[in-house]
Motif scaffolding. Structure first.
Motif, PDB file in Angstrom:
ATOM      1  N   SER A  36       1.018  -1.204   0.082  1.00 21.37           N
ATOM      2  CA  SER A  36       0.127  -0.039  -0.048  1.00 21.37           C
ATOM      3  C   SER A  36       1.007   1.360   0.071  1.00 21.37           C
ATOM      4  O   SER A  36       0.534   2.246  -0.580  1.00 21.37           O
ATOM      5  CB  SER A  36      -0.821   0.042   1.146  1.00 21.37           C
ATOM      6  OG  SER A  36      -1.734   1.147   1.152  1.00 21.37           O
ATOM      7  N   GLU A  37       2.220   1.164   0.896  1.00 22.31           N
ATOM      8  CA  GLU A  37       2.950   2.310   1.000  1.00 22.31           C
ATOM      9  C   GLU A  37       3.462   2.834  -0.644  1.00 22.31           C
ATOM     10  O   GLU A  37       3.392   3.955  -1.211  1.00 22.31           O
ATOM     11  CB  GLU A  37       4.081   2.151   1.773  1.00 22.31           C
ATOM     12  CG  GLU A  37       3.675   2.030   3.213  1.00 22.31           C
ATOM     13  CD  GLU A  37       3.339   3.351   3.833  1.00 22.31           C
ATOM     14  OE1 GLU A  37       3.711   4.232   3.211  1.00 22.31           O
ATOM     15  OE2 GLU A  37       2.424   3.388   4.800  1.00 22.31           O
ATOM     16  N   PHE A  38       3.797   1.719  -1.154  1.00 26.99           N
ATOM     17  CA  PHE A  38       4.427   1.846  -2.601  1.00 26.99           C
ATOM     18  C   PHE A  38       3.312   2.166  -3.794  1.00 26.99           C
ATOM     19  O   PHE A  38       3.484   3.097  -4.623  1.00 26.99           O
ATOM     20  CB  PHE A  38       5.148   0.748  -3.137  1.00 26.99           C
ATOM     21  CG  PHE A  38       6.457   0.488  -2.448  1.00 26.99           C
ATOM     22  CD1 PHE A  38       7.597   1.140  -2.827  1.00 26.99           C
ATOM     23  CD2 PHE A  38       6.510  -0.455  -1.477  1.00 26.99           C
ATOM     24  CE1 PHE A  38       8.789   0.996  -2.086  1.00 26.99           C
ATOM     25  CE2 PHE A  38       7.520  -0.609  -0.745  1.00 26.99           C
ATOM     26  CZ  PHE A  38       9.058   0.017  -1.060  1.00 26.99           C
ATOM     27  N   SER A  39       1.963   1.531  -3.580  1.00 27.48           N
ATOM     28  CA  SER A  39       1.039   1.914  -4.685  1.00 27.48           C
ATOM     29  C   SER A  39       0.351   3.150  -4.461  1.00 27.48           C
ATOM     30  O   SER A  39       0.217   3.893  -5.364  1.00 27.48           O
ATOM     31  CB  SER A  39      -0.140   0.664  -4.491  1.00 27.48           C
ATOM     32  OG  SER A  39      -0.749   0.909  -3.064  1.00 27.48           O
ATOM     33  N   ARG A  40       0.123   3.623  -3.101  1.00 22.71           N
ATOM     34  CA  ARG A  40      -0.181   5.190  -3.209  1.00 22.71           C
ATOM     35  C   ARG A  40       0.824   6.179  -3.741  1.00 22.71           C
ATOM     36  O   ARG A  40       0.302   7.293  -4.114  1.00 22.71           O
ATOM     37  CB  ARG A  40      -0.537   5.453  -1.762  1.00 22.71           C
ATOM     38  CG  ARG A  40       0.500   5.528  -0.790  1.00 22.71           C
ATOM     39  CD  ARG A  40      -0.066   5.719   0.673  1.00 22.71           C
ATOM     40  NE  ARG A  40       0.854   5.938   1.485  1.00 22.71           N
ATOM     41  CZ  ARG A  40       0.628   5.914   2.935  1.00 22.71           C
ATOM     42  NH1 ARG A  40      -0.539   5.616   3.409  1.00 22.71           N
ATOM     43  NH2 ARG A  40       1.612   6.524   3.771  1.00 22.71           N
TER      44      ARG A  40
ATOM     45  N   VAL B 192       1.160   9.445 -10.785  1.00 21.02           N
ATOM     46  CA  VAL B 192       0.251   9.393 -11.894  1.00 21.02           C
ATOM     47  C   VAL B 192      -0.766  10.059 -12.196  1.00 21.02           C
ATOM     48  O   VAL B 192      -1.307  10.565 -13.168  1.00 21.02           O
ATOM     49  CB  VAL B 192       0.005   7.647 -12.327  1.00 21.02           C
ATOM     50  CG1 VAL B 192      -0.835   7.347 -13.618  1.00 21.02           C
ATOM     51  CG2 VAL B 192       1.142   6.780 -12.431  1.00 21.02           C
ATOM     52  N   ARG B 193      -1.494  10.337 -11.159  1.00 17.73           N
ATOM     53  CA  ARG B 193      -2.640  10.874 -11.151  1.00 17.73           C
ATOM     54  C   ARG B 193      -2.327  12.438 -11.399  1.00 17.73           C
ATOM     55  O   ARG B 193      -3.047  13.054 -12.187  1.00 17.73           O
ATOM     56  CB  ARG B 193      -3.279  10.940  -9.566  1.00 17.73           C
ATOM     57  CG  ARG B 193      -4.588  12.034  -9.572  1.00 17.73           C
ATOM     58  CD  ARG B 193      -5.104  12.272  -8.125  1.00 17.73           C
ATOM     59  NE  ARG B 193      -5.628  10.826  -7.337  1.00 17.73           N
ATOM     60  CZ  ARG B 193      -4.981   9.958  -6.698  1.00 17.73           C
ATOM     61  NH1 ARG B 193      -3.884  10.638  -5.989  1.00 17.73           N
ATOM     62  NH2 ARG B 193      -5.512   9.126  -6.215  1.00 17.73           N
ATOM     63  N   LEU B 194      -1.490  12.983 -10.713  1.00 15.53           N
ATOM     64  CA  LEU B 194      -0.941  14.437 -10.946  1.00 15.53           C
ATOM     65  C   LEU B 194      -0.391  14.518 -12.532  1.00 15.53           C
ATOM     66  O   LEU B 194      -1.000  15.622 -13.264  1.00 15.53           O
ATOM     67  CB  LEU B 194       0.071  14.901 -10.192  1.00 15.53           C
ATOM     68  CG  LEU B 194       0.491  16.343 -10.479  1.00 15.53           C
ATOM     69  CD1 LEU B 194      -0.748  17.345 -10.293  1.00 15.53           C
ATOM     70  CD2 LEU B 194       1.591  16.636  -9.148  1.00 15.53           C
TER      71      LEU B 194
ATOM     72  N   MET C  68      -0.989  16.711 -17.789  1.00 11.90           N
ATOM     73  CA  MET C  68      -0.779  16.484 -19.292  1.00 11.90           C
ATOM     74  C   MET C  68      -1.875  16.120 -20.002  1.00 11.90           C
ATOM     75  O   MET C  68      -1.753  16.720 -21.150  1.00 11.90           O
ATOM     76  CB  MET C  68       0.061  15.034 -19.509  1.00 11.90           C
ATOM     77  CG  MET C  68       0.768  14.629 -20.837  1.00 11.90           C
ATOM     78  SD  MET C  68      -0.509  13.589 -21.610  1.00 11.90           S
ATOM     79  CE  MET C  68      -0.558  11.950 -20.617  1.00 11.90           C
ATOM     80  N   SER C  69      -3.115  15.545 -19.704  1.00 14.57           N
ATOM     81  CA  SER C  69      -4.098  15.558 -20.850  1.00 14.57           C
ATOM     82  C   SER C  69      -4.777  17.107 -20.838  1.00 14.57           C
ATOM     83  O   SER C  69      -5.083  17.341 -21.911  1.00 14.57           O
ATOM     84  CB  SER C  69      -5.208  14.630 -19.740  1.00 14.57           C
ATOM     85  OG  SER C  69      -5.598  15.410 -18.731  1.00 14.57           O
ATOM     86  N   GLY C  70      -4.573  17.989 -20.045  1.00 14.50           N
ATOM     87  CA  GLY C  70      -5.046  19.233 -19.959  1.00 14.50           C
ATOM     88  C   GLY C  70      -4.317  20.217 -21.154  1.00 14.50           C
ATOM     89  O   GLY C  70      -4.934  20.673 -21.903  1.00 14.50           O
TER      90      GLY C  70
ATOM     91  N   ILE D  97      -5.559  18.575  -4.366  1.00 16.45           N
ATOM     92  CA  ILE D  97      -5.768  17.148  -3.800  1.00 16.45           C
ATOM     93  C   ILE D  97      -4.368  16.406  -3.641  1.00 16.45           C
ATOM     94  O   ILE D  97      -4.239  15.705  -2.609  1.00 16.45           O
ATOM     95  CB  ILE D  97      -6.328  16.520  -5.276  1.00 16.45           C
ATOM     96  CG1 ILE D  97      -7.612  16.740  -5.507  1.00 16.45           C
ATOM     97  CG2 ILE D  97      -6.260  14.654  -5.009  1.00 16.45           C
ATOM     98  CD1 ILE D  97      -8.620  16.465  -6.479  1.00 16.45           C
ATOM     99  N   PHE D  98      -3.407  16.779  -4.331  1.00 17.41           N
ATOM    100  CA  PHE D  98      -1.997  16.269  -4.013  1.00 17.41           C
ATOM    101  C   PHE D  98      -1.630  16.631  -2.692  1.00 17.41           C
ATOM    102  O   PHE D  98      -0.982  15.760  -1.676  1.00 17.41           O
ATOM    103  CB  PHE D  98      -1.184  16.814  -4.737  1.00 17.41           C
ATOM    104  CG  PHE D  98       0.446  16.085  -4.945  1.00 17.41           C
ATOM    105  CD1 PHE D  98       0.396  15.011  -6.008  1.00 17.41           C
ATOM    106  CD2 PHE D  98       1.338  16.278  -3.956  1.00 17.41           C
ATOM    107  CE1 PHE D  98       1.644  14.368  -5.733  1.00 17.41           C
ATOM    108  CE2 PHE D  98       2.561  15.836  -4.132  1.00 17.41           C
ATOM    109  CZ  PHE D  98       2.701  14.575  -5.066  1.00 17.41           C
ATOM    110  N   SER D  99      -1.585  17.778  -2.097  1.00 23.92           N
ATOM    111  CA  SER D  99      -1.307  18.253  -0.847  1.00 23.92           C
ATOM    112  C   SER D  99      -2.156  17.461   0.242  1.00 23.92           C
ATOM    113  O   SER D  99      -1.813  17.190   1.437  1.00 23.92           O
ATOM    114  CB  SER D  99      -1.212  19.819  -0.702  1.00 23.92           C
ATOM    115  OG  SER D  99      -2.521  20.236  -0.865  1.00 23.92           O
ATOM    116  N   ILE D 100      -3.472  17.462   0.002  1.00 24.49           N
ATOM    117  CA  ILE D 100      -4.606  16.957   1.035  1.00 24.49           C
ATOM    118  C   ILE D 100      -4.136  15.546   1.107  1.00 24.49           C
ATOM    119  O   ILE D 100      -4.122  15.057   2.291  1.00 24.49           O
ATOM    120  CB  ILE D 100      -5.897  17.189   0.617  1.00 24.49           C
ATOM    121  CG1 ILE D 100      -6.164  18.567   0.791  1.00 24.49           C
ATOM    122  CG2 ILE D 100      -6.825  16.369   1.189  1.00 24.49           C
ATOM    123  CD1 ILE D 100      -6.265  19.031   2.108  1.00 24.49           C
TER     124      ILE D 100
END
Length: 246
Positions: free
Chosen positions: A153-157, A163-165, A170-172, A205-208
């Motif tokens: 879980s530590e590595f996956s999050r 990837v989320r950021l 990138m898509s925008g 979201i990233f900082s939260i």
């Protein structure tokens, strides 16, 4: 059209490359350092304050209160790290209004670096608050069978943060580039404004999420005493206690 600022090479010598990601990252850091120095050079504690100081105080108080609301009762211990994450990502998004600017957060290498910073900070804060033994025992909860799953879980999050950021930024950028080619007038302006909103949301979201991870790592500390006297509420029992001289 390029997918990432890593693809824009300004200088190359052997395995050494100077790409747009490096240039924009260092340029952004330079602007943040000089801007912070300029804004904080003449701070005022009176009623008459510069507009930049008012803006700075709004941002600082908002981040401070958000950290507290998530569960970290000593926001000042984590403010420098979490505040820097938010300001860096948010500023990188705001600068997209400059023609030709490619945000460093549009590169997977940058977002991975930010995620690794969170990955390292979480156990450091957890060990500092709980101690090494108590923090490591948290990986065995609620049962020792969960140890490999907690480690995964530590590595996956961390991967999910990166990837989320990267994906959203990138898509925008790609959508805006396509629209500028197809309809180079009103519609791209609307999408650019929407991209700014999305980028700011991703910074939040990233900082939260980083704050939530740190709060989870430090939640076992029973000696978490609020030392922020300027924002702490008075103890009602102390207020009701009669004066000893009466």
């Amino acid at each position: 059209m390029h997918l990432s600022p890593d693809d824009i090479i300004f200088w190359e010598y052997g395995f050494l490359k100077l790409n747009a990601t490096i240039v924009s990252t260092w340029g952004l850091m330079f602007v943040l350092v000089i801007g912070s120095r300029a804004i904080t050079r003449k701070l005022s504690i009176g009623l008459e304050r510069a507009r930049w100081q008012n803006l700075l105080e709004i941002v600082v108080i908002a981040i401070h209160n958000q950290i507290r609301e998530i569960g970290l009762r000593q926001p000042r211990l984590y403010f420098a790290f979490l505040g820097t994450l938010f300001v860096f990502i948010a500023t990188a998004t705001l600068f997209t209004v400059i023609p030709g600017y490619d945000p460093p957060t549009g590169s997977l290498s940058t977002t991975t670096g930010l995620a690794i910073c969170v990955f390292i900070a979480v156990p450091l804060y957890g060990i500092k608050e709980q101690g090494l033994g108590r923090y490591l025992r948290s990986y065995l909860e609620p049962t020792p069978i969960m140890l490999p799953f907690n480690v995964i879980s530590e590595f996956s999050r961390t991967l999910a943060l990166a990837v989320r950021l990267f994906g959203n930024i990138m898509s925008g950028t790609m959508i805006l580039a396509i629209l500028l080619t197809v309809t180079p007038f009103i519609f791209p302006i609307v999408m650019s404004a929407l991209g700014l909103l999305t980028g700011m949301l991703q910074a939040y979201i990233f900082s939260i999420l980083a704050t939530v991870y740190i709060a989870a790592a430090t939640s076992g500390n029973t000696k978490d005493i609020d030392q922020d006297h300027d924002l702490a509420e008075p103890d009602e029992s102390e207020m009701e206690k009669p004066d000893a001289g009466q």
